[in-house]
Design a protein around this motif. Structure first.
Motif, PDB file in Angstrom:
ATOM      1  N   UNK A 368       0.718  -1.345  -0.025  1.00  0.00           N
ATOM      2  CA  UNK A 368      -0.086   0.109   0.369  1.00  0.00           C
ATOM      3  C   UNK A 368       0.938   1.528   0.078  1.00  0.00           C
ATOM      4  N   UNK A 369       0.900   1.801  -1.128  1.00  0.00           N
ATOM      5  CA  UNK A 369       1.651   3.390  -1.111  1.00  0.00           C
ATOM      6  C   UNK A 369       0.703   4.619  -0.840  1.00  0.00           C
ATOM      7  N   UNK A 370       0.771   5.328  -0.311  1.00  0.00           N
ATOM      8  CA  UNK A 370       0.144   6.157   0.754  1.00  0.00           C
ATOM      9  C   UNK A 370       0.753   7.655   0.548  1.00  0.00           C
ATOM     10  N   UNK A 371       0.522   8.727  -0.764  1.00  0.00           N
ATOM     11  CA  UNK A 371       0.709  10.244  -0.653  1.00  0.00           C
ATOM     12  C   UNK A 371      -0.281  11.189  -0.516  1.00  0.00           C
ATOM     13  N   UNK A 372       0.119  12.233   0.058  1.00  0.00           N
ATOM     14  CA  UNK A 372      -0.312  13.362   0.441  1.00  0.00           C
ATOM     15  C   UNK A 372       0.072  14.507   0.533  1.00  0.00           C
ATOM     16  N   UNK A 373      -0.481  15.694   0.095  1.00  0.00           N
ATOM     17  CA  UNK A 373       0.113  17.367  -0.556  1.00  0.00           C
ATOM     18  C   UNK A 373      -1.242  17.969   0.094  1.00  0.00           C
ATOM     19  N   UNK A 374      -0.843  18.997   0.412  1.00  0.00           N
ATOM     20  CA  UNK A 374      -2.187  20.154   0.715  1.00  0.00           C
ATOM     21  C   UNK A 374      -0.994  21.313   0.736  1.00  0.00           C
ATOM     22  N   UNK A 375      -2.380  21.936  -0.284  1.00  0.00           N
ATOM     23  CA  UNK A 375      -1.514  23.433  -0.415  1.00  0.00           C
ATOM     24  C   UNK A 375      -3.288  23.624  -0.128  1.00  0.00           C
ATOM     25  N   UNK A 376      -3.159  25.500   0.071  1.00  0.00           N
ATOM     26  CA  UNK A 376      -4.723  26.244   0.453  1.00  0.00           C
ATOM     27  C   UNK A 376      -5.365  25.534   0.842  1.00  0.00           C
ATOM     28  N   UNK A 377      -6.706  25.231   0.287  1.00  0.00           N
ATOM     29  CA  UNK A 377      -7.695  25.180   0.878  1.00  0.00           C
ATOM     30  C   UNK A 377      -7.754  22.628   0.453  1.00  0.00           C
ATOM     31  N   UNK A 378      -6.710  22.953  -0.265  1.00  0.00           N
ATOM     32  CA  UNK A 378      -6.794  21.883  -0.718  1.00  0.00           C
ATOM     33  C   UNK A 378      -6.378  20.729   0.099  1.00  0.00           C
ATOM     34  N   UNK A 379      -6.363  19.165  -0.130  1.00  0.00           N
ATOM     35  CA  UNK A 379      -5.178  18.386   0.982  1.00  0.00           C
ATOM     36  C   UNK A 379      -5.574  17.043  -0.228  1.00  0.00           C
ATOM     37  N   UNK A 380      -4.827  16.456  -0.958  1.00  0.00           N
ATOM     38  CA  UNK A 380      -4.757  15.288  -1.956  1.00  0.00           C
ATOM     39  C   UNK A 380      -4.657  14.315  -1.554  1.00  0.00           C
ATOM     40  N   UNK A 381      -4.376  13.068  -1.224  1.00  0.00           N
ATOM     41  CA  UNK A 381      -4.414  11.365  -1.222  1.00  0.00           C
ATOM     42  C   UNK A 381      -4.397  11.112  -2.485  1.00  0.00           C
ATOM     43  N   UNK A 430     -11.490  19.842  -0.043  1.00  0.00           N
ATOM     44  CA  UNK A 430     -11.422  20.795  -0.472  1.00  0.00           C
ATOM     45  C   UNK A 430     -12.055  21.695   0.641  1.00  0.00           C
ATOM     46  N   UNK A 431     -11.033  22.673   1.899  1.00  0.00           N
ATOM     47  CA  UNK A 431     -11.901  23.347   2.590  1.00  0.00           C
ATOM     48  C   UNK A 431     -12.589  24.851   2.056  1.00  0.00           C
ATOM     49  N   UNK A 432     -13.385  25.065   1.826  1.00  0.00           N
ATOM     50  CA  UNK A 432     -13.934  26.305   1.335  1.00  0.00           C
ATOM     51  C   UNK A 432     -13.269  27.576   2.358  1.00  0.00           C
ATOM     52  N   UNK A 433     -13.356  28.449   1.670  1.00  0.00           N
ATOM     53  CA  UNK A 433     -12.908  29.464   2.714  1.00  0.00           C
ATOM     54  C   UNK A 433     -13.184  30.110   3.868  1.00  0.00           C
ATOM     55  N   UNK A 434     -14.809  29.806   3.260  1.00  0.00           N
ATOM     56  CA  UNK A 434     -15.710  30.599   4.043  1.00  0.00           C
ATOM     57  C   UNK A 434     -16.177  29.734   5.647  1.00  0.00           C
ATOM     58  N   UNK A 435     -15.307  29.095   5.631  1.00  0.00           N
ATOM     59  CA  UNK A 435     -14.907  27.516   6.515  1.00  0.00           C
ATOM     60  C   UNK A 435     -16.920  26.885   7.010  1.00  0.00           C
ATOM     61  N   UNK A 436     -17.693  27.422   5.932  1.00  0.00           N
ATOM     62  CA  UNK A 436     -18.714  26.291   6.354  1.00  0.00           C
ATOM     63  C   UNK A 436     -18.866  25.747   5.687  1.00  0.00           C
ATOM     64  N   UNK A 437     -17.787  25.198   4.275  1.00  0.00           N
ATOM     65  CA  UNK A 437     -18.667  24.551   3.347  1.00  0.00           C
ATOM     66  C   UNK A 437     -16.891  23.340   3.670  1.00  0.00           C
ATOM     67  N   UNK A 438     -17.001  21.763   2.520  1.00  0.00           N
ATOM     68  CA  UNK A 438     -15.913  21.112   2.928  1.00  0.00           C
ATOM     69  C   UNK A 438     -16.876  20.125   1.743  1.00  0.00           C
TER      70      UNK A 438
END
Length: 760
Positions: A368-381, A430-438
């Motif tokens: 199992x190979x898992x990688x993660x990248x975080x930038x801005x409101x994005x979290x990508x696995x 993806x976490x929206x800037x208004x922090x109300x939506x994901x």
């Protein structure tokens, strides 16, 4: 029922709208929990659209359960079927066994012989060494691939602890001893951790001795002998004899022994790189198949012996974790190997020449190979995984008087059996800037290749000697979380799932019994297709002030190509002689359409300073359209190798594995060193017209009307002083006699449990 569900959800939405002003300053601890199973890396639960329950190590110790199955039962949210004491088969949203994925420390346990009936593999994970257990509800194929139709049960074992701060070494550990009266259980456990700055070692041992389980004495009013064990089979002077049970409440020949070992090594190479070695071993002695020991033929007990041989599971994995490097913020690579042995042994009454034994040896290599990248409101696995399964299936018939051994038909093809799983996936948050939506979204491409060969075809003269399947599929998920104020969460999630047929689905030959009068033989069908689900669910979690919280989730699942057992022809015959009995021929076939729907609701409240109240209820329904005639459907082999239906009539039938309404209500007190909880577990009726006659609902172990509903009241207490915790519990206080739906094994009667735990 749909109108009731709609009205219930509408009322909850109204309460949610009215409560906004009262919860603005409230923060839900439950929503702030960190989960890992949904995206392979730590993520707050409130950001995940899929429903997830987290069972902590503290709760696991508090429940003090016999095995992982009993632990799941005690949540009130997961139904568990039992065919014997040494078994527990979780049911999630109407899916069971090979349609529920079991994962331990990131490694999938499901293999090429996981069957669609009832499984006992969950109990091979030692709950005493879990740091947490996460239950995902609904399809999770994007992250985990095949089999995750109903959901995932992810077991996470404790990790070694390194020395920190100024300490050169850290030494810690725990242990306990437990006794239960209903089955004369004796369990001991110990674990120890030794850690330095860069290296840590963790070792654990658990041993359990479970005697014959005693059921309750207070029977349902209309069924005063339900489940009674009036007689049992034993050998007297070398002759099989049926004798009277001196205590009909004792489920004779249900006891077994189990031992579990775990060892972990951790090496922290640097602040960014660490290495971990994980070795787990679980084994049992012979485990009696209690439900089959009740079967009768011609008015007497059929089996003199029916037991599973030692169930052995070995897992070894190496994992390297790398912090920030290049484009990625995290990289985890796990390489693993599993060796599993399962076997079953049966002998009919006074057939001393026929102790039939079938042994399955499975080996699985995977990564199992898992990688993660975080930038801005994005979290990508981003990830990739693969497993290569092999199976060797053997069988023999032994004369227990002479020791002579002869050939026997194997449970699975006796040639080469292999299955290769490989997949690529991406999961995005993806976490929206208004922090109300994901936003949650993901995609997986999966391929599964299976090959199974029959080396000796003399037993059944099947019209084929090799099965090959190559299946490639794409699955995905998309969900939206709305967080209007602190303590509030609304979510909608859509996901697809799939399960590719394994060797058990495609090529197994076994005897099934839906009633004492009907014997059935399940035979291979090489032309079945992968099962697929398309699911949508809605969720609501709402705090009312600081002391009240409600949770509601509802789902609807479209189930396509569902595998169901249906009447079949073997070499032109709809019935054949097997083990001296004329048996109807069945095979797995793909039903055209099936659907499931249901809801769960929970209410949690702090009613006084040290007093809390909680209640959960779960409802599921499922049906499928099948081809039927007045006397059953008939399939025949065609010249091109496929099977064609001779006649058909479309009708709707209940899906099997669908539990009745079930849940839990609890009131607990906790102050300083004292904890006490009074709670009720309950199941509704499962009427016989809701059973699947050809499936795995086991109507023969119910009453003439189905499985009666029940309520069992329980009390658990604990007292903590210094490093010692004393626990005392009473299960089934009123000694109620009951069984879970589809189970051929009765629950414990009044059961006194005492345990002493120590930590250092």
């Amino acid at each position: 029922m749909r109108k009731i569900v709609f009205a219930f959800l509408a009322s909850m939405a109204g309460l949610w709208a009215q409560a906004q002003e009262t919860v603005k300053d409230s923060v839900s601890k439950e929503l702030s929990e960190v989960v890992i199973s949904a995206s392979k890396f730590p993520e707050k639960k409130l950001n995940i659209a899929q429903r997830i329950d987290v069972i902590s190590s503290k709760y696991i110790s508090r429940v003090n359960a016999q095995n992982t199955g009993d632990l799941l039962i005690n949540t009130g949210n997961v139904f568990v079927q039992k065919s014997q004491q040494g078994g527990s088969s979780p049911v999630i949203r109407g899916f069971e066994a090979s349609r529920v994925l079991l994962v331990v420390d990131g490694v999938r346990l499901n293999n090429l012989i996981y069957r669609a009936g009832h499984l006992q593999n969950a109990i091979t994970v030692d709950q005493n060494m879990l740091s947490s257990m996460e239950v995902l509800y609904g399809p999770a194929s994007t992250i985990y691939g095949s089999d995750a139709l109903g959901g995932v049960v992810h077991f996470r074992t404790k990790a070694p602890v390194l020395a920190t701060n100024d300490k050169k070494t850290v030494l810690k550990g725990s242990g306990f001893a437990r006794y239960s009266s209903a089955n004369n259980e004796k369990t001991i456990h110990t674990d120890i951790n030794l850690g330095w700055k860069k290296f840590a070692w963790l070792q654990s041992y658990t041993y359990s001795d479970f005697g014959d389980m005693k059921m309750g004495k207070n029977y349902p009013d209309d069924y005063p002998t339900f489940g009674r064990r009036d007689s049992f089979m034993t050998r007297i002077n070398g002759i099989d004899s049926v004798v009277k049970n001196p205590d009909p409440q004792v489920q004779k020949f249900s006891g077994y022994k189990q031992w579990d070992l775990l060892q972990k090594l951790l090496f922290k190479q640097s602040d960014k790189v660490s290495h971990a070695l994980n070795v787990q071993y679980s084994n049992t002695n012979n485990v009696p198949r209690y439900d089959r020991l009740q079967d009768k033929r011609n008015g007497t007990l059929r089996y003199a012996e029916w037991y599973y041989g030692p169930q052995e599971r070995l897992l070894t994995s190496y994992e390297v974790s790398i912090g920030k490097t290049g484009w990625f913020d995290n990289i985890n690579l796990n390489v693993n190997y599993q060796a599993i042995e399962e076997s079953r042994y049966t002998r009919d009454y006074r057939r001393y020449d026929r102790l039939d034994g079938r042994v399955e040896n499975v080996q699985v290599a995977g990564f199992v190979l898992d990688t993660r990248k975080i930038w801005g409101g994005n979290e990508l696995t981003l990830g990739a995984d693969g497993q290569f399964n092999t199976l060797k299936s053997t069988a023999s018939r032994v004369n227990i008087n002479t020791g002579a051994s002869t050939k026997l038909d194997t449970r699975y093809p006796n040639g080469d059996n292999t299955q290769l799983n490989a997949g690529l996936f991406a999961q995005h948050v993806f976490k929206f800037k208004n922090k109300k939506f994901v936003l949650n979204d993901g995609l997986r491409v999966q391929t599964i290749r299976l090959r199974s060969t029959i080396a000796d075809n003399s037993f059944f003269n099947l019209p084929f000697t090799e099965i090959n399947q190559n299946n490639t599929t794409v699955t995905g998920n998309i969900g939206l979380v709305y967080l209007p104020v602190a303590g509030s969460k609304l979510s909608v999630n859509a996901a697809s799932g799939f399960r590719a047929p394994n060797v058990d689905d495609l090529a197994k030959i076994f005897e099934s019994a839906t009633s004492p009068a009907i014997r059935q033989l399940v035979v291979p069908n090489p032309d079945i297709k992968p099962e697929r689900t398309y699911n949508i669910d809605l969720g609501l979690s709402q705090n009312f002030g600081k002391n009240i919280r409600i949770e509601v989730s509802t789902f609807y699942t479209w189930f396509r190509n569902a595998l169901v057992k249906a009447p079949f022809r073997l070499n032109g015959q709809d019935s054949v002689m097997y083990n001296g009995v004329l048996s109807q021929v069945l095979a797995n076939t793909n039903a055209n359409k099936a659907y499931l729907y249901g809801f769960s609701a929970g209410f949690y409240a702090t009613v006084a300073k040290y007093l809390t109240f909680s209640s959960q209820i779960n409802f599921t329904r499922g049906r499928f359209e099948t081809d039927d005639t007045k006397n059953s459907s008939v399939y025949e082999k065609q010249s091109n190798g496929s099977y064609a239906l001779v006649s058909k009539k479309v009708s709707s039938k209940p899906l099997d594995h669908i539990p009745p309404v079930f849940g839990k209500t609890s009131i607990s007190y906790q102050r300083d060193k004292v904890m006490a909880e009074l709670f009720a577990l309950y199941n509704g009726w499962k009427k016989l017209d809701q059973y699947n006659a050809d499936g795995e609902d086991n109507a023969q172990y119910a009453t003439a009307e189905g499985m009666p509903g029940w309520v069992a009241f329980n009390l658990r207490t604990s007292y903590y002083f210094k490093a010692v915790t004393l626990q005392f519990s009473i299960e089934n206080i009123f000694d109620r006699n009951y069984r879970n739906f589809a189970s051929g094994f009765s629950a414990p009667g009044r059961n006194f449990i005492v345990a002493a735990r120590v930590e250092f």
